[in-house]
Design an enzyme around this catalytic site. Structure first.
Site, PDB file in Angstrom:
ATOM      1  N   GLU A 127      -4.986  -8.824   1.014  1.00  0.00           N
ATOM      2  CA  GLU A 127      -5.609  -8.524   2.313  1.00  0.00           C
ATOM      3  C   GLU A 127      -7.091  -8.299   2.084  1.00  0.00           C
ATOM      4  O   GLU A 127      -7.486  -7.645   1.121  1.00  0.00           O
ATOM      5  CB  GLU A 127      -5.073  -7.223   2.944  1.00  0.00           C
ATOM      6  N   GLU A 151       0.810  -1.223   0.000  1.00  0.00           N
ATOM      7  CA  GLU A 151       0.000   0.000   0.000  1.00  0.00           C
ATOM      8  C   GLU A 151       0.844   1.275   0.000  1.00  0.00           C
ATOM      9  O   GLU A 151       0.761   2.093   0.930  1.00  0.00           O
ATOM     10  CB  GLU A 151      -0.926   0.019   1.218  1.00  0.00           C
TER      11      GLU A 151
END
Ligand code: BG6
Length: 460
Positions: A364, A166
């Protein structure tokens, strides 16, 4: 009856990160990262003043924890290396860190759990932050050196690497909002941070390719599909800009080797372009990823700008659109995130159609819930049926995406055991295992048991 069967060899597992699980922040020769430093100077920024020093103590419990992974049939696990543990001064290798990561990797392999190792999960070494972190181009070179060192030390056994988790989050939280250290709010600086992070990823990929290690390297992006309020031109434009800033700024250069022209144009119009050098373009072009990890929690819903613009920090992404509250939305009230399972299907189709159908996996997906002890039964097992339902519904949509040709090779949840979160510490729990942070004991939750059966059947 089984209705949703996943492709053979599908990766089933969970993700975690070094800072959130290892603990031992001041042990084993580890240097300080920005989280250790920030906690020292502003402990009250963290939920109940709980900092990163102990977390779930994977550093000392990794052996039993990996056994627990095996117990619920996980066939893969992603975590990160702590840069400041491996290279406390940025140059010299910390042998205690090498021993620790070697043991973790060997233990995973011994238990048939494939490691996916990520290099950077929000955890800038503090000595590099002192020279401006990602704003400083020298840090790009430091990262490439760190990456090369990690490949050299562990690449004989680790065959799947990722450069960043991220990468937009430190930009968004640390340079567009004051939620993460260094708490700067300045879009020009944010753009530079993002650009240098992207160069660092490409450079690390270049190093990996030069070493011919017979593995694969990717990047993990949190893709938040941007849904417009309506099909009106201004709402569509707002959604397109949000997509450019928060998804395509890393997705396009990582997978296609180029920034979107619309993004460059927009940044240029507002005098926000970063400084570039000869060779940058080729570096990005030549070092695209082999695969993509996608973290998906929530969508982004936007509408045209209707509220007054706040100019106190100069231009910001929020000048281009407003958030939109969809009347039908369902929320996870603990985390304040919308639950929208179809988002994972939209991502699958977007990758299929616009990103060369690159191999990808869900890196995720999860649901953080507070005070889970409320749902504990007599045998100490948390009956987290809400989480099972959350996973099931996402898996159904993912399955549909795969059926329609999207090249998805795995599904990882966040996370294996309850762990420390950046600001929320242990407020919201996500794990298959509950962790009692008073004594570090672990207890299987119902969702962990459910997962075990899903893996056994390779489906639902
Ligand atoms: C992802 C991160 O954004 O979401 C994790 O990669 C993080 O590090 C997870 O913990 C859940 O978010 P939070 O803020 O509830 O911990």
């Amino acid at each position: 009856m089984q209705k949703y069967v996943f492709p053979e060899g599908f990766l089933w597992g969970a993700a975690a990160s070094a800072t959130q699980t290892e603990g031992a922040a001041n042990e084993g020769g580890k240097g300080k990262n920005i989280w250790d430093h920030w906690y020292e100077i502003e402990p009250d920024r963290f939920y109940q003043d709980v900092g990163p020093s102990e977390t779930s103590d994977f550093y000392h419990h990794y052996k039993e924890d990996i056994k627990r992974m095996k117990d619920i049939n996980m066939n893969s696990f992603r975590t990160s290396i702590s840069w400041s543990r491996l290279l406390p001064d940025g140059v010299n290798i910390n042998q205690e860190a090498v021993d620790f990561y070697n043991q973790v990797i060997d233990e995973l392999l011994k238990n048939d759990v494939t490691p996916i190792i990520n290099l950077y999960h929000f955890d800038m070494p503090f000595h590099l932050q002192e020279i401006e972190g990602w704003e400083n181009r020298e840090v790009v070179e430091s990262f490439a050196y760190y990456a090369k060192t990690a490949f050299h030390l562990f690449g004989d056994r680790v065959k799947r690497w990722t450069t960043f988790n991220e990468p937009i989050v430190p930009v968004e939280m640390g340079y567009l909002n004051d939620f993460h250290y260094p708490c700067v709010v300045d879009m020009k600086r944010a753009v530079t941070v993002a650009y240098h992070t992207m160069l660092a990823s490409a450079m690390a990929i270049g190093e990996y390719r030069n070493m011919n290690q017979d593995g694969e390297i990717g990047i993990i992006l949190n893709l938040t599909p941007s849904y417009p309020r309506s099909q009106d031109e201004a709402d569509l434009k707002a959604a397109e800009i949000a997509d450019l800033f928060f998804n395509r700024s890393f997705l396009d250069p990582s997978v296609l080797g180029e920034y979107p022209v619309e993004l460059i144009q927009l940044l240029k119009e507002h005098d926000l372009l970063p400084q570039t050098f000869d060779g940058d373009h080729a570096l990005i072009k030549e070092n695209i990823v082999d695969f993509l990890g996608v973290n998906y929690y929530q969508p982004r819903r936007v509408k045209k700008k209707e509220t007054p613009v706040d100019d106190s920090h100069g231009i910001l992404p929020t000048h281009f659109f407003d958030s939109y509250i969809w009347p039908e939305r369902r929320m996870n009230p603990h985390r304040g995130w919308e639950i929208y399972e179809k988002g994972v299907y939209d991502i699958a189709i977007n990758i299929r159609d616009n990103y060369n159908n690159i191999p990808w996996y869900v890196a995720e997906n999860g649901m953080g819930v507070s005070d889970e002890e409320r749902f504990m039964d007599d045998s100490n097992m948390i009956q987290d049926d809400y989480r099972i339902e959350f996973y099931q519904e996402h898996l159904k949509w993912l399955h549909k995406g795969i059926e329609e040709g999207s090249n998805c090779f795995g599904y990882h949840v966040w996370t294996f055991m309850d762990n420390w979160s950046w600001l929320n510490a242990y407020k919201n729990r996500y794990g298959f295992y509950r962790v009692d942070i008073n004594n570090q004991k672990r207890y299987l939750k119902k969702s962990g048991y459910w997962f075990k059966e899903v893996v056994e059947r390779n489906g639902l």
